[in-house]
Motif scaffolding. Structure first.
Motif, short mmCIF file in Angstrom:
data_model
loop_
_atom_site.label_atom_id
_atom_site.label_comp_id
_atom_site.label_asym_id
_atom_site.label_seq_id
_atom_site.Cartn_x
_atom_site.Cartn_y
_atom_site.Cartn_z
N HIS A 148 -23.34 27.94 22.35
CA HIS A 148 -24.64 27.45 22.96
C HIS A 148 -25.38 26.77 21.73
CE1 HIS A 148 -24.18 29.82 26.64
NE2 HIS A 148 -24.13 28.56 27.10
N ALA A 149 -25.39 27.26 20.57
CA ALA A 149 -26.26 26.70 19.46
C ALA A 149 -25.37 25.62 19.12
CB ALA A 149 -26.14 27.75 18.56
N ALA A 150 -24.10 25.58 19.15
CA ALA A 150 -23.38 24.33 18.54
C ALA A 150 -23.92 23.10 19.57
CB ALA A 150 -21.71 24.51 18.83
N ALA A 151 -24.02 23.46 20.87
CA ALA A 151 -24.27 22.22 21.70
C ALA A 151 -25.96 21.93 21.54
CB ALA A 151 -24.20 22.86 23.19
N HIS B 265 -25.54 37.84 22.09
CA HIS B 265 -25.71 36.26 22.29
C HIS B 265 -26.67 35.70 21.12
CE1 HIS B 265 -27.12 32.45 23.95
NE2 HIS B 265 -25.85 32.43 24.52
N LEU B 266 -27.81 36.46 20.96
CA LEU B 266 -28.92 35.95 19.84
C LEU B 266 -28.22 35.90 18.56
CD1 LEU B 266 -31.72 34.90 19.24
CD2 LEU B 266 -32.31 37.37 19.41
N LEU B 267 -27.45 36.88 18.36
CA LEU B 267 -26.87 37.18 17.05
C LEU B 267 -25.96 35.95 16.63
CD1 LEU B 267 -25.95 38.58 14.49
CD2 LEU B 267 -24.33 39.83 16.07
N GLY B 268 -25.14 35.50 17.81
CA GLY B 268 -24.12 34.33 17.71
C GLY B 268 -24.98 33.07 17.38
N GLU C 177 -31.42 39.54 7.88
CA GLU C 177 -32.22 39.35 9.24
C GLU C 177 -31.63 40.26 10.27
OE1 GLU C 177 -33.34 35.99 12.62
OE2 GLU C 177 -32.26 35.35 10.97
N ILE C 178 -32.47 41.01 10.81
CA ILE C 178 -32.24 42.07 11.72
C ILE C 178 -32.65 41.37 13.22
CG2 ILE C 178 -32.58 44.41 12.50
CD1 ILE C 178 -31.40 44.21 9.60
N ILE C 179 -31.45 41.43 14.03
CA ILE C 179 -31.81 41.15 15.70
C ILE C 179 -32.18 42.26 16.18
CG2 ILE C 179 -30.56 40.20 17.56
CD1 ILE C 179 -30.68 38.17 15.18
N PRO C 180 -33.27 42.22 16.97
CA PRO C 180 -33.80 43.55 17.56
C PRO C 180 -32.71 44.20 18.83
CG PRO C 180 -35.19 41.51 18.24
CD PRO C 180 -33.94 41.32 17.17
N SER C 181 -33.08 45.27 19.06
CA SER C 181 -32.15 46.01 20.22
C SER C 181 -33.34 46.39 21.23
CB SER C 181 -31.24 47.02 19.84
OG SER C 181 -30.38 46.43 18.80
N GLN C 182 -33.00 47.04 22.13
CA GLN C 182 -33.74 47.50 23.38
C GLN C 182 -33.28 48.88 23.81
OE1 GLN C 182 -34.69 44.79 26.44
NE2 GLN C 182 -36.46 45.76 26.89
N PHE C 183 -33.80 49.98 24.09
CA PHE C 183 -33.12 51.18 24.47
C PHE C 183 -33.48 50.94 25.94
CE2 PHE C 183 -34.38 55.74 25.98
CZ PHE C 183 -33.17 56.08 26.13
N MET C 184 -32.27 51.15 26.85
CA MET C 184 -32.41 51.18 28.39
C MET C 184 -32.28 52.46 29.02
SD MET C 184 -32.71 47.65 28.23
CE MET C 184 -32.58 47.54 29.98
N MET D 297 -34.08 37.68 29.32
CA MET D 297 -33.30 37.00 28.23
C MET D 297 -33.41 37.69 26.99
SD MET D 297 -33.24 33.04 28.96
CE MET D 297 -32.03 32.43 30.42
N HIS D 298 -34.51 38.55 26.74
CA HIS D 298 -34.46 39.26 25.29
C HIS D 298 -34.30 38.52 24.26
CE1 HIS D 298 -34.35 42.74 22.97
NE2 HIS D 298 -33.17 42.76 22.99
N HIS D 299 -35.35 37.56 23.92
CA HIS D 299 -35.36 36.65 22.94
C HIS D 299 -34.37 35.79 22.44
CE1 HIS D 299 -38.27 39.91 21.31
NE2 HIS D 299 -37.44 40.66 21.30
N LEU D 300 -34.04 35.08 23.78
CA LEU D 300 -32.98 34.06 23.76
C LEU D 300 -33.78 32.68 22.87
CD1 LEU D 300 -30.31 32.84 24.58
CD2 LEU D 300 -31.67 32.00 26.62
N ASP D 301 -32.99 32.26 21.84
CA ASP D 301 -33.22 31.24 21.03
C ASP D 301 -33.19 29.92 21.73
OD1 ASP D 301 -34.22 33.02 19.23
OD2 ASP D 301 -33.12 32.03 17.57
N SER D 302 -32.28 29.44 22.53
CA SER D 302 -31.90 28.19 23.00
C SER D 302 -32.87 27.74 23.86
CB SER D 302 -30.78 28.21 24.03
OG SER D 302 -30.35 27.06 24.27
N GLU D 303 -33.83 26.90 23.23
CA GLU D 303 -35.02 26.31 24.03
C GLU D 303 -34.44 25.48 25.41
OE1 GLU D 303 -38.75 26.02 24.96
OE2 GLU D 303 -38.09 27.18 23.26
#
Length: 747
Positions: A31-34, A257-260, A279-286, A320-326
């Motif tokens: 997705h980032a490549a696109a 997904h955000l890491l990639g 750089e640390i990508i955040p996680s979330q306890f479910m 989406m939990h911090h999705l970067d793709s605008e």
């Protein structure tokens, strides 16, 4: 000097493309490549024996490592390396030694921290700490085991450290037998059984990933124990099957997904001058049910103002939990805004029929949006369900509340049915792919004597599977690569065939030859469109046959790997078949055809060239017996090999040459021009003269030959024609020197 005007080429080293973690990771990269318009070149490390299945031997896993060497010459600007998976299971070198091979390129490291390189890692500490503390503080568990991942793996070691620190903080005991290694495997049943046999009073199993946690579910079920009641279980990763598990698994949701996605973005930035950092990508306890909690969760909009914008942003954060793709974020934001506006406008005059129609239409629309496959369906379900509940709380009319409650039920039914439909479609597609790939070996064996038919069938299968274009490269001969040997990358390879869509192309002779650095960039592959190319080793056991390069979409990355295994197996069988055919149709001494091979080849040529003129040469090595008697049979054998070489130099590549007796040779050629006969005779004489003048052997190597022409017909009798050529040969032999020995036969 960096060319800032061209599209960048990004190489990606990933491991095990069929794993859920890597599927999410590669989706983020693609997705980032696109979004940033870069080419992707994937170099997948796929195990012969997947490390996590001990029933398969790992003897030939070392073959995988050779794939990385092709990246060195592949004109890459950036390489993204999933070092956490590769280093743990495949790479034998120290990380720095391995990375040094690619020092001239911009490197981005995922899942591990390496000094001097930009490193991206998932948060293993904060949210996992909340998970462990929840077991200790909220549930009061004291006997908590930790199922480790793999030794020398950063993720596993960091999660273990968090567990140990918290157990020490709350003064809880830790027995060494509570810390087994499950290798992040979905096949670690024996490890869990052994743990529970030794420690039947354990209260909770805290696992370093969801795959091992799901094994714990399986083992507990076999023992008649209930997850969350008899023993608590937690995982890490939040794979899709963790939520659908019964009961739903408490886990740490990582944004893979955000890491990639970030790895591509940071790669471009570092390429343009950004300094390396960590750089640390955040996680979330479910918090769900498997830890012992009830199946009650707070509405995701609690403490949220009743307005569309705030609710949409809360839903975006939750789903989406911090999705970067605008572009993807904007698409989902727009969808939620439409849906929430519709729900809030229900009391303002919309009829129930109109509302139902529009609501249903929006739900169906979601299935076709680009962002839909990035979401975990349960999160979308909660986002919509909780918003309808919020609207109900603000509704004054009881009938409106009842109607919206009905819509919640309908929505749940819709999402469940769409999930079931997706699973059925996936299962159907899996059956189709298994059937298609199973044909490769079988049809290759059926067409073993027609390599073009074999290649075409392989390419047709790749097209039918859904791969846009494929390029089949083969080495000149299979390369034997053993674990104790240093791998030497070949400098060139042969592009034997390729397909673009349904169109297949077979290449011949010189047009096949491809420098090893042009696997992705040659006149057959080059494209102005943005590319996603993946390269796969073709090998079986210690034999390497070549490479398969595929231009494909992300959903076929793992499928193409499966096909590459089938193609490798087909080439193994074809290679064995060719060896057996060579034994039965090839003269062992000269490596020309033998009598059987000659007749098979010529009969085939004659049958497909009906009406054309051919020429049959019959030749003898002069005075072989005298050479044997005077200089021994080794000299005689060498004379035969030299005579075969003279004939090979004198005829064309597609002509058929054979040794059919002790000193007898035969050749067949299609006669396109009557001058060919004179050319062949002149070449035989010329090469014979050159050989004898250059080698200065104590004897002459000379040939007597005769020939006859023939018209190709299906009922031709070659033996009769050979007799005619043989008679002319003996007429010529009368004119030859009586002795092959220098000095005796010279005039």
């Amino acid at each position: 000097m960096k060319d800032l005007d061209r599209r960048l080429n990004v190489g990606v080293f990933l491991c095990h493309l069929n794993a859920e973690y890597v599927i999410d990771l590669s989706a983020g990269i693609i997705h980032a490549a696109a979004d940033y318009d870069v080419n992707i070149r994937i170099f997948p490390a796929m195990y012969v024996s997947a490390y996590n299945n001990p029933s398969q031997p790992a003897e030939y896993d070392y073959q995988i490592n050779t794939i990385y060497d092709y990246a060195i010459d592949a004109h890459l600007d950036i390489i993204i390396i999933s070092l956490g998976t590769l280093y743990s299971f495949i790479i034998q070198d120290q990380p720095e030694t391995f990375l040094d091979k690619f020092k001239d390129m911009t490197l981005i490291i995922m899942e591990e921290q390496v000094d001097g390189y930009y490193s991206l890692m998932l948060d293993n500490k904060v949210e996992f700490g909340k998970c462990v503390e929840h077991l200790i503080v909220d549930h009061g568990y004291k006997k908590i085991a930790f199922i480790n991942g793999k030794k020398n793996n950063r993720d596993s070691e960091e999660r273990l450290a968090v567990y140990l620190n918290l157990m020490e903080k709350y003064q809880l005991p830790v027995d060494p037998s509570w810390l087994p290694y499950g290798n992040f495997s979905k096949y670690c049943d024996n490890t869990i059984d052994e743990l529970l046999d030794k420690n039947p009073d354990l209260e909770a199993l805290c696992c370093a990933n969801d795959m091992m946690a799901l094994v714990c579910y399986r083992v507990l079920k076999k023992r008649g124990l209930t997850v969350g009641k008899d023993i608590a279980i937690t995982g890490f990763d939040d794979v899709l099957s963790s939520f659908s598990a019964e009961p739903p698994m408490s886990t740490v949701s990582t944004n893979v997904h955000l890491l990639g996605y970030r790895s591509v973005v940071r790669g471009i930035e570092v390429y343009h001058g950004r300094k390396p950092e960590v750089e640390i990508i955040p996680s979330q306890f479910m918090q769900r049910v498997s830890c012992g909690c009830s199946n009650i969760r707070p509405n995701i909009y609690h403490n949220c103002h009743y307005n569309i914008q705030e609710c949409v942003e809360r839903a975006l954060t939750f789903t989406m939990h911090h999705l970067d793709s605008e572009p993807l974020t904007q698409g989902f934001r727009s969808y939620l805004t439409q849906l929430f506006e519709l729900c809030m406008s229900f009391e303002t005059g919309l009829s129930t029929d109109e509302f139902t129609e529009r609501f249903s239409s929006l739900l169906k629309k979601s299935l076709h949006e680009d962002w839909f496959n990035l979401l975990k369906n349960y999160k979308l379900n909660f986002a919509i369900k909780d918003f309808l509940t919020l609207v109900m709380a603000h509704a004054n009319d009881p009938s409106v509340k009842q109607y919206l409650n009905d819509q919640i039920s309908a929505m749940i039914d819709f999402i469940l049915s769409s999930e079931a439909q997706k699973k059925e479609v996936h299962a159907s597609e899996e059956r189709r792919l298994r059937w298609l790939t199973s044909r490769i070996v079988r049809e290759s064996l059926i067409n073993a004597n027609d390599i073009n038919a074999v290649l075409t069938q392989m390419l047709n299968t790749l097209h039918l599977i859904g791969i846009r274009a494929s390029y089949l490269y083969l080495f000149d001969a299979p390369i034997i690569h053993n674990p104790m040997n240093t791998w030497h990358k070949p400098q060139q390879i042969q592009l034997v065939a390729y397909h673009h869509g349904p169109d297949c192309f077979i290449l011949h002779d010189e047009e096949r030859i491809t420098p090893i650095g042009e696997l992705f960039d040659n006149k057959h592959v080059a494209s102005d469109e943005r590319q996603l190319l993946s390269v796969y080793n073709l090998f079986l056991n210690n034999e390497q046959y070549g490479l398969l390069v595929c231009d494909l979409t992300e959903e076929y990355l793992g499928t193409a790997y499966t096909v590459s295994l089938e193609i490798s197996t087909a080439f193994k069988f074809l290679n064995i078949n060719r060896r057996l055919m060579n034994i039965s149709t090839t003269d062992e001494l000269t490596h020309l055809y033998n009598r059987r091979g000659f007749f098979d080849q010529v009969n085939s040529l004659v049958s497909i060239n009906t009406g054309k003129t051919g020429i049959l040469f019959f030749a003898d090595l002069d005075n072989l017996k005298i050479i044997n008697d005077c200089y021994g049979h080794e000299a005689g054998d060498q004379a035969l090999i030299s005579a075969a070489s003279i004939l090979k130099q004198s005829f064309r590549r597609n002509d058929v040459i054979a040794r059919i007796g002790g000193d007898e040779f035969i050749a067949f050629a299609l006669l396109e021009d009557t001058t060919l006969i004179n050319h062949i005779e002149n070449r035989i004489d010329k090469h014979t003269l050159h050989f004898n003048s250059e080698k200065k052997l104590p004897y002459f190597v000379e040939l007597s030959y005769g020939y006859t022409t023939l018209t190709c017909t299906k009922d031709i009798t070659l033996n009769e024609i050979i007799k005619q050529a043989d008679e002319l040969l003996y007429e010529r032999k009368k004119q030859k020197r009586p002795s092959p020995l220098r000095g005796e036969g010279e005039s």
